[in-house]
Design a protein around this motif. Structure first.
Motif, mmCIF file in Angstrom:
data_model
loop_
_atom_site.group_PDB
_atom_site.id
_atom_site.type_symbol
_atom_site.label_atom_id
_atom_site.label_comp_id
_atom_site.label_asym_id
_atom_site.label_seq_id
_atom_site.Cartn_x
_atom_site.Cartn_y
_atom_site.Cartn_z
ATOM 1 N N LYS A 204 -52.912 35.927 21.868
ATOM 2 C CA LYS A 204 -52.287 35.525 20.604
ATOM 3 C C LYS A 204 -50.891 34.956 20.846
ATOM 4 C CE LYS A 204 -50.961 37.362 16.062
ATOM 5 N NZ LYS A 204 -50.907 38.577 15.203
ATOM 6 N N GLU A 205 -50.134 35.634 21.694
ATOM 7 C CA GLU A 205 -48.753 35.238 21.957
ATOM 8 C C GLU A 205 -48.669 33.900 22.677
ATOM 9 O OE1 GLU A 205 -44.996 37.041 24.541
ATOM 10 O OE2 GLU A 205 -46.528 38.412 23.743
ATOM 11 N N THR A 206 -49.461 33.713 23.739
ATOM 12 C CA THR A 206 -49.362 32.473 24.520
ATOM 13 C C THR A 206 -49.956 31.281 23.768
ATOM 14 O OG1 THR A 206 -51.387 33.120 25.707
ATOM 15 C CG2 THR A 206 -49.279 33.548 26.790
ATOM 16 N N GLU A 207 -50.998 31.507 23.007
ATOM 17 C CA GLU A 207 -51.556 30.399 22.211
ATOM 18 C C GLU A 207 -50.530 29.915 21.189
ATOM 19 O OE1 GLU A 207 -56.347 31.443 22.540
ATOM 20 O OE2 GLU A 207 -55.244 31.961 20.709
ATOM 21 N N GLU A 208 -49.796 30.853 20.607
ATOM 22 C CA GLU A 208 -48.762 30.473 19.639
ATOM 23 C C GLU A 208 -47.610 29.746 20.335
ATOM 24 O OE1 GLU A 208 -47.339 29.971 15.845
ATOM 25 O OE2 GLU A 208 -49.298 30.687 16.547
ATOM 26 N N MET A 209 -47.281 30.151 21.544
ATOM 27 C CA MET A 209 -46.218 29.482 22.301
ATOM 28 C C MET A 209 -46.581 28.022 22.571
ATOM 29 S SD MET A 209 -45.441 32.624 24.961
ATOM 30 C CE MET A 209 -44.530 31.664 26.164
ATOM 31 N N VAL A 210 -47.830 27.789 23.010
ATOM 32 C CA VAL A 210 -48.273 26.416 23.295
ATOM 33 C C VAL A 210 -48.295 25.595 22.009
ATOM 34 C CG1 VAL A 210 -50.190 25.007 24.105
ATOM 35 C CG2 VAL A 210 -49.616 27.118 25.309
ATOM 36 N N ARG A 211 -48.825 26.179 20.954
ATOM 37 C CA ARG A 211 -48.912 25.477 19.659
ATOM 38 C C ARG A 211 -47.520 25.055 19.187
ATOM 39 N NH1 ARG A 211 -51.376 29.246 17.223
ATOM 40 N NH2 ARG A 211 -53.527 28.514 17.499
ATOM 41 N N VAL B 66 -55.465 18.525 18.710
ATOM 42 C CA VAL B 66 -56.508 19.196 17.946
ATOM 43 C C VAL B 66 -56.776 20.535 18.625
ATOM 44 C CG1 VAL B 66 -57.592 17.067 17.129
ATOM 45 C CG2 VAL B 66 -58.355 18.072 19.288
ATOM 46 N N GLU B 67 -57.236 21.501 17.842
ATOM 47 C CA GLU B 67 -57.546 22.812 18.403
ATOM 48 C C GLU B 67 -59.048 22.963 18.573
ATOM 49 O OE1 GLU B 67 -55.716 26.110 16.487
ATOM 50 O OE2 GLU B 67 -53.697 25.240 16.549
ATOM 51 N N VAL B 68 -59.443 23.523 19.720
ATOM 52 C CA VAL B 68 -60.852 23.722 20.030
ATOM 53 C C VAL B 68 -61.049 25.172 20.454
ATOM 54 C CG1 VAL B 68 -62.809 22.940 21.405
ATOM 55 C CG2 VAL B 68 -61.002 21.327 20.820
ATOM 56 N N GLN B 69 -61.962 25.850 19.808
ATOM 57 C CA GLN B 69 -62.228 27.251 20.124
ATOM 58 C C GLN B 69 -63.128 27.386 21.357
ATOM 59 O OE1 GLN B 69 -61.032 30.028 18.600
ATOM 60 N NE2 GLN B 69 -59.810 28.848 17.149
ATOM 61 N N ASP B 70 -62.937 28.488 22.084
ATOM 62 C CA ASP B 70 -63.833 28.909 23.166
ATOM 63 C C ASP B 70 -63.887 27.923 24.329
ATOM 64 O OD1 ASP B 70 -65.534 30.717 24.377
ATOM 65 O OD2 ASP B 70 -67.344 29.869 23.489
#
Length: 647
Positions: free
Chosen positions: A443-450, A461-465
């Motif tokens: 959660k933390e690193t994905e938010e940092m990149v975003r 664009v965001e892609v899951q999995d």
């Protein structure tokens, strides 16, 4: 009543059982005629599937990626219906929509039948007939035992194999016209949406991608909502054929392959090697300016290192089998990161040493399936523009942003105007299986990149999995001048391997901490990037990248002394130059130089010798006038030094 929330935030109330198509009609009949599918609570559904509870809804048309995918998957079912009507008794494996090439395919067991071009024409005609019937795509849920019974009765081992891994209660069939297949969907409302059809290719494909299994026939096609769009696509396809890197690679003497060397193993010819050296020179200059230090690592490593990194056993299928030496197993290197981690660990580090940036054009080996090998785009030996940045959490934003800015610099140099960053995220349901089981760190690193992407105003664009197993990543999608999409490179965050390798640095308060790691490869691999460049430029590489930058064309032997003098001056100035001193007519020399895509041609005759000048021709533009030798050298040296993207 249920509440349907639209993308603009508007909430509308409908009776239970309403469909996305009904919602579209409530807005306008014109919109309803364009709706192909719907995004319901983040999942793509049939536009005709009933909604029985509150939902967020986005109507999908041809302009949406998911709309196109649904359209093409439905077209695969239409093709299957045509195949079954003309060739009774065939069996089908899978028929997905595809991105590259765009369209769809179906893997089919035709028995002993070999398809011909005449068969394709007949199938296209039949598909058009069936499309005009506007048959609805009908979804039906089915218990697993009934589904097994259905396909067992048909003796269909392919669908029975698929059913083994499907969960009871989640099995669906789709039917249209006289065709029924096991399918999770979704599909467009009816076949009438499909207005233009082209079957493009016949290929072989091993069942489940395993070369030990039976080879099926893979039938490719593409469809559009209008004939005009198909015509435009076919014109683009013809242009793409001219730009095919495999064709240009052979014609321009860039690379070769040989069965005695092995599939997917590229040998770079002298012309290709020049391109590689120029790309490496660019990368080294850029990375030196960015504070990177260069390293070199071995091509093999012990099994224990890949167990530590986590690549084994999960990545074993993509690695060459191990070698047994001195009682140890060694693997060909399939990625550079574990070696780089060992370099970081070789000497003590403090917070003053961070960020620690190391770069290498590292050679890696990956065992791609033979059926997936494709020219320079899918190979088994790759030369990767790799680097790793070891930094603190506080340094992360600046470091990740700098990598993205490096991408943008390269895009400008190579004339890439269209690109998108794909932020690949993890799937919470697969923690501990496909991804490191650290939900808070994800959660933390994905938010940092975003946040970096948003702050930098970079389209994404965001892609899951689709994340790496150790952290979120950005995959860089670029588009050639004719709109063909390429996956160029990656920029990845790693919060896991630092701990796996026990990497530490001493903090300002004299405690130990583990660095964050950024994996980045802005130019991807030589193989894929040069393939892209050949197609992007149609073989007409910018002067700084061209293997031969100037071709001297003396009109006759009388002018050879002057030609040699000009050649020597150009070489002294660092220009790659060749001379065509054959006893051929000048017209033939010019034509052959044009075909070999040499940027500049210097025609030397009596007038040029007398005046000490050069008659200059530019590739594709013809005669551009007369220049003195010094004037021409000044012009071309500036063009090379500035790395102009071409004209």
């Amino acid at each position: 009543m249920i509440n349907i929330t639209l993308p603009d935030g508007a909430v509308k109330q409908f009776e239970k059982g309403v469909t996305a198509l009904d919602v579209a009609k409530s807005i306008s009949e014109g919109l309803a005629r364009k709706v192909l599918a719907a995004n319901v609570n983040g999942q793509v559904w049939d536009a005709t599937r009933p909604l029985n509870e509150d939902a967020t809804l986005k109507l999908l048309t041809w302009n949406d990626t998911e709309g196109k995918s649904t359209f093409w998957h439905s077209s695969a079912h239409l093709m299957a219906e045509a195949v079954e009507s003309l060739f009774p008794g065939v069996k089908f494996w899978v028929g997905p929509a595809t991105v590259n090439p765009p369209g769809f395919y179906y893997d089919i067991d035709f028995g002993d039948k070999k398809l011909t071009e005449e068969d394709l024409a007949k199938l296209e005609k039949k598909m058009n007939e069936l499309a005009k019937q506007s048959n609805a795509y009908v979804r039906k849920e089915m218990p697993k035992n009934e589904a097994v019974e259905y396909f067992a009765g048909k003796g269909d081992e392919y669908k029975l194999d698929l059913l083994q891994n499907l969960e009871d209660g989640k099995i669906t069939f789709y039917s249209q016209g006289n065709f029924t297949d096991l399918c999770r969907g979704p599909h467009i409302p009816n076949t009438g949406f499909i207005k233009a059809i082209k079957l493009t290719n016949i290929a072989g494909a091993y069942w489940k991608g395993d070369e030990k299994n039976k080879q099926l026939t893979r039938l490719y096609g593409i469809t559009f909502p209008s004939q005009k769009e198909l015509d435009e696509y076919l014109a683009l396809l013809e242009e793409a054929k001219k730009r095919d890197h495999r064709k240009l690679g052979k014609e321009l003497g860039i690379y070769t392959m040989d069965d005695d060397v092995g599939q997917g193993l590229i040998m770079w010819l002298p012309n290709g090697t020049v391109i590689i050296e120029e790309l490496e020179k660019l990368a080294k200059e850029t990375e030196e300016d960015g504070g990177y230090k260069r390293v070199v690592t071995p091509h093999i490593a012990k099994e224990s290192m890949y167990l530590t990194s986590g690549h084994l056993p999960y990545y074993a299928d993509s690695m060459y089998p191990p070698m047994e030496l001195d009682g140890e197993k060694y693997y060909l290197k399939s990625m550079n990161c574990p070696h780089h981690h060992k370099i970081f660990a070789a000497e003590p580090k403090s917070y003053r040493d961070l960020p620690y940036r190391i770069a290498e054009y590292g050679t890696v080996y990956r065992y791609e399936q033979s059926g997936e090998l494709f020219g320079l785009m899918r190979v088994r030996c790759l030369h990767m523009n790799d680097a790793h940045i070891y930094c603190t959490k506080e340094q992360f934003n600046d470091e990740f942003r700098a990598v993205n800015e490096m991408y943008l610099k390269y895009f400008k140099i190579f004339g890439v105007d269209k690109y998108v960053m794909r932020l690949s995220l993890h799937s919470p349901e697969k923690l501990g299986v496909k991804y490191v089981n650290e939900p808070q760190l994800w959660k933390e690193t994905e938010e940092m990149v975003r946040n970096v992407l948003i702050e930098s105003n970079i389209p994404y664009v965001e892609v899951q999995d689709e994340a790496a197993f150790y952290g979120p990543k950005i995959d860089v999608q670029i588009y050639s001048v004719i709109g063909r999409e390429f996956t160029l490179a990656t920029n990845q965050v790693d919060f896991s391997q630092g701990r796996s390798f026990k990497l530490q640095y001493t903090t300002a308060d004299n405690s130990a901490d583990t660095p964050l790691i950024i994996h980045r490869a802005p130019l991807g691999t030589h193989e894929r990037f040069i393939g892209f460049l050949l197609e992007h430029y149609a073989g007409k590489l910018p002067v700084w990248l061209s293997p031969v930058q100037v071709k001297i064309l003396p009109i006759s032997d009388k002018f050879l002394d002057y030609a040699h003098d000009v050649k020597a001056k150009l070489r002294k100035a660092g220009v790659r130059v060749e001379m065509d001193d054959r006893s051929e007519k000048i017209g033939k020399k010019i034509r052959e130089a044009e075909l070999s895509k040499v940027p500049y041609m210097l025609v030397l005759g009596e007038k040029e010798v007398a005046e000490g000048r050069l008659s200059v021709r530019r590739q594709g533009k013809g005669d551009t006038g007369s220049l003195s030798v010094d004037e021409f050298i000044g012009t071309i040296v500036d063009e090379i030094r500035e790395r102009k993207s071409g004209e």
